[in-house]
Write an enzyme that holds these catalytic residues in place. Structure first.
Site, PDB file in Angstrom:
ATOM      1  N   ARG A   1       0.822  -1.217   0.000  1.00  0.00           N
ATOM      2  CA  ARG A   1       0.000   0.000   0.000  1.00  0.00           C
ATOM      3  C   ARG A   1       0.855   1.266   0.000  1.00  0.00           C
ATOM      4  NH1 ARG A   1      -4.396  -1.966   4.651  1.00  0.00           N
ATOM      5  NH2 ARG A   1      -4.914  -3.957   3.636  1.00  0.00           N
TER       6      ARG A   1
ATOM      7  N   CYS B   1      -1.104  14.521 -15.030  1.00  0.00           N
ATOM      8  CA  CYS B   1      -0.668  13.584 -16.073  1.00  0.00           C
ATOM      9  C   CYS B   1       0.032  12.397 -15.425  1.00  0.00           C
ATOM     10  CB  CYS B   1       0.264  14.280 -17.055  1.00  0.00           C
ATOM     11  SG  CYS B   1      -0.521  15.609 -17.982  1.00  0.00           S
TER      12      CYS B   1
ATOM     13  N   ARG C   1      -1.001   8.795 -16.939  1.00  0.00           N
ATOM     14  CA  ARG C   1      -2.164   8.617 -17.819  1.00  0.00           C
ATOM     15  C   ARG C   1      -1.940   9.239 -19.186  1.00  0.00           C
ATOM     16  NH1 ARG C   1      -4.882  13.192 -18.985  1.00  0.00           N
ATOM     17  NH2 ARG C   1      -4.367  14.991 -17.682  1.00  0.00           N
ATOM     18  N   SER C   2      -1.192  10.351 -19.219  1.00  0.00           N
ATOM     19  CA  SER C   2      -0.966  11.106 -20.449  1.00  0.00           C
ATOM     20  C   SER C   2       0.504  11.492 -20.501  1.00  0.00           C
ATOM     21  CB  SER C   2      -1.847  12.358 -20.460  1.00  0.00           C
ATOM     22  OG  SER C   2      -1.593  13.156 -21.597  1.00  0.00           O
TER      23      SER C   2
ATOM     24  N   ASN D   1       9.685  13.806 -16.535  1.00  0.00           N
ATOM     25  CA  ASN D   1       9.028  12.885 -15.611  1.00  0.00           C
ATOM     26  C   ASN D   1       9.966  11.774 -15.168  1.00  0.00           C
ATOM     27  OD1 ASN D   1       6.290  13.204 -17.881  1.00  0.00           O
ATOM     28  ND2 ASN D   1       6.507  14.338 -15.962  1.00  0.00           N
TER      29      ASN D   1
ATOM     30  N   HIS E   1       2.186   9.772 -26.322  1.00  0.00           N
ATOM     31  CA  HIS E   1       1.991  10.446 -27.603  1.00  0.00           C
ATOM     32  C   HIS E   1       3.116  11.408 -27.964  1.00  0.00           C
ATOM     33  CE1 HIS E   1      -0.170  12.653 -24.388  1.00  0.00           C
ATOM     34  NE2 HIS E   1       0.408  13.717 -24.927  1.00  0.00           N
ATOM     35  N   LEU E   2       3.335  11.522 -29.249  1.00  0.00           N
ATOM     36  CA  LEU E   2       4.145  12.582 -29.839  1.00  0.00           C
ATOM     37  C   LEU E   2       3.195  13.553 -30.511  1.00  0.00           C
ATOM     38  CD1 LEU E   2       6.953  10.419 -31.462  1.00  0.00           C
ATOM     39  CD2 LEU E   2       7.358  12.221 -29.765  1.00  0.00           C
ATOM     40  N   TYR E   3       3.269  14.823 -30.139  1.00  0.00           N
ATOM     41  CA  TYR E   3       2.453  15.824 -30.827  1.00  0.00           C
ATOM     42  C   TYR E   3       2.908  15.944 -32.274  1.00  0.00           C
ATOM     43  CZ  TYR E   3       0.113  17.274 -26.570  1.00  0.00           C
ATOM     44  OH  TYR E   3      -0.666  17.289 -25.439  1.00  0.00           O
TER      45      TYR E   3
ATOM     46  N   ALA F   1       2.269  22.149 -26.247  1.00  0.00           N
ATOM     47  CA  ALA F   1       0.844  22.172 -26.600  1.00  0.00           C
ATOM     48  C   ALA F   1       0.055  22.459 -25.331  1.00  0.00           C
ATOM     49  CB  ALA F   1       0.429  20.836 -27.200  1.00  0.00           C
TER      50      ALA F   1
END
Length: 264
Positions: free
Chosen positions: A127, A146, A166-167, A177, A207-209, A263
């Site tokens: 935990r 994110c 998550r993103s 990060n 993702h890659l923008y 972005a």
């Protein structure tokens, strides 16, 4: 850091072209994992120069529980500027959730302090988790988290960390990060009397923008260089007592910076 280059290559070759909140467009995959042995060096991307100063100050800011960008601005860090309101406030983002999660009975839960106490008293616990994703408050945040949840794991005197993100903005965000959570793992290990283990980075929408694709292809032409070493002041035994001057990066020899637009 071949792991990071492999991620970029995988998304370029196998990603789906999708629309997104910012209107920029992305190429993305769902579900990807990287693992970094922190004993092998500090995982700071070497195929482009990364701004470590921003990474350290942001992490200290998170740990302080602050949600106003004043501290960041005072230290020359602008990575949150686009999301702050006119007073510099971001709403109940990371620092608030980490240090002051609101309970239904009116209490506020300091997840980080609870985590440290549990690692010291019950290191085999399953935990050892901190969550920044609070569904009741997501709509009040300038940017929903994110990097939303992380878990620690202790074995053989080594502390490992897994982050669920998550993103994941692969070109601009993910290098930050990786370094941030690797550093957090080292800091927590030191104050808990442990050695750093692995950092495991699990990505949801990776993702890659669309306006980062050429930069990613350029970066893939560069060979990774040896990882640097991060030294922490060994005298610091309180996680919340770390300051910027307690960190020293040695042997960082990156390729030149590659410019790309955030972005928003």
């Amino acid at each position: 850091m071949q792991q990071y280059l492999d991620l970029m290559r995988h998304v370029l070759e196998h990603g789906h072209d999708k629309a997104d909140r910012t209107g920029t467009g992305t190429r993305s995959v769902f579900g990807y994992q990287m693992r970094f042995d922190l004993a092998a060096g500090f995982p700071l991307v070497t195929t482009k120069k990364c701004h470590l100063r921003s990474i350290i100050h942001e992490l200290l800011w998170f740990l302080s529980g602050d949600t106003n960008i004043r501290y960041l601005k005072e230290n020359g860090v602008s990575i949150w500027d686009e999301w702050a309101d006119e007073n510099g406030d971001l709403g109940p983002v990371y620092g608030y959730q980490w240090r002051s999660w609101p309970a239904p009975d009116g209490r506020h839960i300091d997840q980080i302090s609870q985590l440290l106490d549990m690692i010291k008293k019950n290191p085999d616990s399953r935990r050892l988790i901190v969550s920044a994703w609070n569904p009741a408050l997501v709509d009040q945040m300038a940017l929903p988290p994110c990097h939303s949840l992380f878990q620690f794991y202790v074995a053989n005197g080594r502390l490992s960390c897994q982050l669920y993100q998550r993103s994941a903005d692969i070109f601009l965000g993910v290098p930050f990060n990786i370094a941030s959570y690797a550093l957090l793992t080292m800091m927590v290990a030191q104050v808990c009397g442990l050695q750093p283990g692995d950092f495991v980075h699990t990505l949801g929408d990776a993702h890659l923008y669309s306006n980062h694709l050429e930069q990613a292809r350029l970066q893939l032409t560069r060979d990774p260089r040896p990882l640097p070493t991060m030294k922490l002041n060994p005298e610091v035994k309180d996680l919340f007592a770390f300051t910027f001057d307690d960190f020293a990066l040695e042997g960082y020899d990156p390729h030149p910076h590659i410019k790309a637009q955030v972005a928003v």
